[in-house]
Write a protein that holds these residues in place. Structure first.
Motif, PDB file in Angstrom:
ATOM      1  N   LYS A 135     -17.493 -39.147  29.669  1.00 11.21           N
ATOM      2  CA  LYS A 135     -18.062 -40.220  30.478  1.00 11.21           C
ATOM      3  C   LYS A 135     -18.952 -39.657  31.594  1.00 11.21           C
ATOM      4  CE  LYS A 135     -16.764 -43.947  28.468  1.00 11.21           C
ATOM      5  NZ  LYS A 135     -17.802 -44.837  27.874  1.00 11.21           N
ATOM      6  N   LEU A 136     -18.581 -38.504  32.132  1.00 12.79           N
ATOM      7  CA  LEU A 136     -19.442 -37.849  33.114  1.00 12.79           C
ATOM      8  C   LEU A 136     -20.757 -37.417  32.471  1.00 12.79           C
ATOM      9  CD1 LEU A 136     -16.927 -35.647  35.161  1.00 12.79           C
ATOM     10  CD2 LEU A 136     -18.282 -37.573  36.006  1.00 12.79           C
ATOM     11  N   TYR A 137     -20.675 -36.984  31.218  1.00 13.35           N
ATOM     12  CA  TYR A 137     -21.877 -36.609  30.462  1.00 13.35           C
ATOM     13  C   TYR A 137     -22.805 -37.818  30.331  1.00 13.35           C
ATOM     14  CZ  TYR A 137     -24.491 -34.183  26.729  1.00 13.35           C
ATOM     15  OH  TYR A 137     -25.455 -33.567  25.963  1.00 13.35           O
ATOM     16  N   ASP A 138     -22.222 -38.975  30.005  1.00 15.80           N
ATOM     17  CA  ASP A 138     -23.008 -40.215  29.945  1.00 15.80           C
ATOM     18  C   ASP A 138     -23.625 -40.528  31.304  1.00 15.80           C
ATOM     19  OD1 ASP A 138     -22.218 -40.456  27.313  1.00 15.80           O
ATOM     20  OD2 ASP A 138     -20.738 -42.032  27.685  1.00 15.80           O
ATOM     21  N   LEU A 139     -22.827 -40.335  32.355  1.00 13.04           N
ATOM     22  CA  LEU A 139     -23.274 -40.665  33.707  1.00 13.04           C
ATOM     23  C   LEU A 139     -24.423 -39.768  34.148  1.00 13.04           C
ATOM     24  CD1 LEU A 139     -22.765 -42.378  36.262  1.00 13.04           C
ATOM     25  CD2 LEU A 139     -21.172 -40.608  37.019  1.00 13.04           C
ATOM     26  N   VAL A 140     -24.309 -38.469  33.864  1.00 12.40           N
ATOM     27  CA  VAL A 140     -25.369 -37.529  34.243  1.00 12.40           C
ATOM     28  C   VAL A 140     -26.664 -37.858  33.503  1.00 12.40           C
ATOM     29  CG1 VAL A 140     -26.091 -35.105  34.141  1.00 12.40           C
ATOM     30  CG2 VAL A 140     -23.779 -35.681  34.864  1.00 12.40           C
ATOM     31  N   ALA A 141     -26.539 -38.314  32.255  1.00 12.57           N
ATOM     32  CA  ALA A 141     -27.733 -38.685  31.486  1.00 12.57           C
ATOM     33  C   ALA A 141     -28.446 -39.873  32.116  1.00 12.57           C
ATOM     34  CB  ALA A 141     -27.345 -38.999  30.043  1.00 12.57           C
ATOM     35  N   GLY A 142     -27.697 -40.741  32.790  1.00 13.54           N
ATOM     36  CA  GLY A 142     -28.299 -41.883  33.471  1.00 13.54           C
ATOM     37  C   GLY A 142     -29.039 -42.795  32.515  1.00 13.54           C
ATOM     38  N   ILE A 147     -24.176 -25.312  40.608  1.00 15.30           N
ATOM     39  CA  ILE A 147     -25.282 -26.262  40.677  1.00 15.30           C
ATOM     40  C   ILE A 147     -26.372 -25.931  39.665  1.00 15.30           C
ATOM     41  CG2 ILE A 147     -26.486 -24.974  42.483  1.00 15.30           C
ATOM     42  CD1 ILE A 147     -26.325 -28.817  42.054  1.00 15.30           C
ATOM     43  N   GLU A 148     -26.549 -24.642  39.345  1.00 19.94           N
ATOM     44  CA  GLU A 148     -27.585 -24.252  38.391  1.00 19.94           C
ATOM     45  C   GLU A 148     -27.244 -24.745  36.984  1.00 19.94           C
ATOM     46  OE1 GLU A 148     -30.498 -23.044  39.059  1.00 19.94           O
ATOM     47  OE2 GLU A 148     -29.988 -23.062  41.191  1.00 19.94           O
ATOM     48  N   GLN A 149     -25.961 -24.665  36.622  1.00 18.96           N
ATOM     49  CA  GLN A 149     -25.536 -25.193  35.324  1.00 18.96           C
ATOM     50  C   GLN A 149     -25.787 -26.699  35.268  1.00 18.96           C
ATOM     51  OE1 GLN A 149     -24.254 -23.787  32.555  1.00 18.96           O
ATOM     52  NE2 GLN A 149     -23.316 -21.849  33.099  1.00 18.96           N
ATOM     53  N   TYR A 150     -25.500 -27.371  36.365  1.00 15.30           N
ATOM     54  CA  TYR A 150     -25.718 -28.816  36.414  1.00 15.30           C
ATOM     55  C   TYR A 150     -27.199 -29.153  36.249  1.00 15.30           C
ATOM     56  CZ  TYR A 150     -26.212 -33.511  38.319  1.00 15.30           C
ATOM     57  OH  TYR A 150     -26.554 -34.822  38.494  1.00 15.30           O
ATOM     58  N   ARG A 151     -28.046 -28.410  36.940  1.00 13.99           N
ATOM     59  CA  ARG A 151     -29.484 -28.658  36.838  1.00 13.99           C
ATOM     60  C   ARG A 151     -29.987 -28.407  35.424  1.00 13.99           C
ATOM     61  NH1 ARG A 151     -31.088 -25.577  42.491  1.00 13.99           N
ATOM     62  NH2 ARG A 151     -30.589 -27.317  43.899  1.00 13.99           N
ATOM     63  N   MET A 152     -29.423 -27.392  34.769  1.00 13.48           N
ATOM     64  CA  MET A 152     -29.817 -27.098  33.396  1.00 13.48           C
ATOM     65  C   MET A 152     -29.446 -28.254  32.468  1.00 13.48           C
ATOM     66  SD  MET A 152     -28.756 -23.874  30.965  1.00 13.48           S
ATOM     67  CE  MET A 152     -27.051 -24.407  30.882  1.00 13.48           C
ATOM     68  N   VAL A 153     -28.233 -28.800  32.653  1.00 10.55           N
ATOM     69  CA  VAL A 153     -27.802 -29.942  31.844  1.00 10.55           C
ATOM     70  C   VAL A 153     -28.715 -31.138  32.095  1.00 10.55           C
ATOM     71  CG1 VAL A 153     -25.947 -31.610  31.469  1.00 10.55           C
ATOM     72  CG2 VAL A 153     -25.407 -29.187  31.729  1.00 10.55           C
ATOM     73  N   LYS A 154     -29.017 -31.382  33.352  1.00 12.55           N
ATOM     74  CA  LYS A 154     -29.873 -32.511  33.719  1.00 12.55           C
ATOM     75  C   LYS A 154     -31.254 -32.376  33.083  1.00 12.55           C
ATOM     76  CE  LYS A 154     -30.227 -36.219  36.440  1.00 12.55           C
ATOM     77  NZ  LYS A 154     -29.334 -37.392  36.343  1.00 12.55           N
TER      78      LYS A 154
END
Length: 255
Positions: A65-72, A18-25
């Motif tokens: 596509k997940l990268y696009d999705l996370v960018a919102g 989750i920390e990696q995800y938050r960093m990307v976000k």
């Protein structure tokens, strides 16, 4: 580049981190912020991922596509698939016999050196006192009458050109010293645990014909296990990069 980190997102998903995800976000949010506040120094850049095996096409496509999705709402442009022939038009030096196609996604490109200068000039315009070639020798502290704790209220600084030292006092001190973060933190608390791992990255500047003016190339899995990219920059091409742990120095050199 100003990017959220496609590889960090991959690690976040594969390891359920989750920390990696938050960093990307957070990085994607900062990417959007830089593109908004400094459009004269930042721009979206399409980056092509060459595909050499058919099974990689759906694998990377889903990931991008997940990268696009996370960018919102901060997604720059939607990613898309390129045919083999179109990919070779952009980068003819790719291995023609093994290439099956490519995926293009968008990240940001940013002139960080000019941005640093722009921040300093803007701060000076609004009344800030700016100084270059300054070294923090120690932190100045003052006891807070309410809590009884010592709080940082300035710094002892040294002009490295003249050797002159003087005090700078302030209500708030921000440690924005990059790789020197831990050395400044230890001035406040000598027992503070290190939180920064310095690394050295080497880039090679090549002639501009190695990449088109408006597209970069990223190979996420080279034969030696590294990531390599070719990016257009100032009418030239930047290739890299190495990323190895290193000791902190004010004068880094290629290794």
């Amino acid at each position: 580049l100003i990017h959220g980190g496609v590889r960090y997102l991959q690690k976040a998903i594969m390891k359920l981190d989750i920390e990696q995800y938050r960093m990307v976000k957070e990085a994607l949010h900062e990417r959007a912020n830089l593109l908004e506040i400094a459009p004269h120094l930042s721009a979206p850049l399409p980056i092509m991922l060459p595909i050499y095996k058919w099974w990689q096409l759906p694998y990377y496509w889903v990931g991008i596509k997940l990268y696009d999705l996370v960018a919102g709402s901060n997604c720059l442009k939607s990613s898309y698939v390129l045919s083999k022939s179109r990919a070779l038009e952009h980068f003819p030096m790719l291995q023609k016999d093994k290439l099956v196609g490519a995926i293009v996604y968008y990240d940001g490109q940013h002139n960080d050196a000019r941005m640093n200068l722009a921040i300093a000039l803007t701060a000076a315009r609004y009344g800030a006192a700016t100084a270059n070639y300054m070294e923090v020798v120690s932190l100045l502290k003052k006891t807070d009458p309410e809590t009884g704790k010592d709080c940082v209220r300035g710094a002892r600084c040294k002009d490295v050109l003249t050797g002159q030292e003087f005090d700078v006092r302030a209500k708030c001190v921000i440690n924005a010293t990059g790789p020197f973060t831990d050395s400044v933190r230890k001035m406040d608390d000598k027992n503070a645990a290190a939180i920064c791992q310095p690394s050295a990255g080497v880039h090679i500047v090549m002639p501009g014909y190695y990449s088109p003016e408006s597209m970069g190339l990223l190979d996420p899995a080279t034969s030696d296990g590294r990531v390599i990219f070719f990016l257009p920059w100032q009418k030239m091409t930047i290739a890299g990069t190495t990323d190895t742990p290193t000791d902190i120095t004010s004068h880094p050199i290629p290794s």
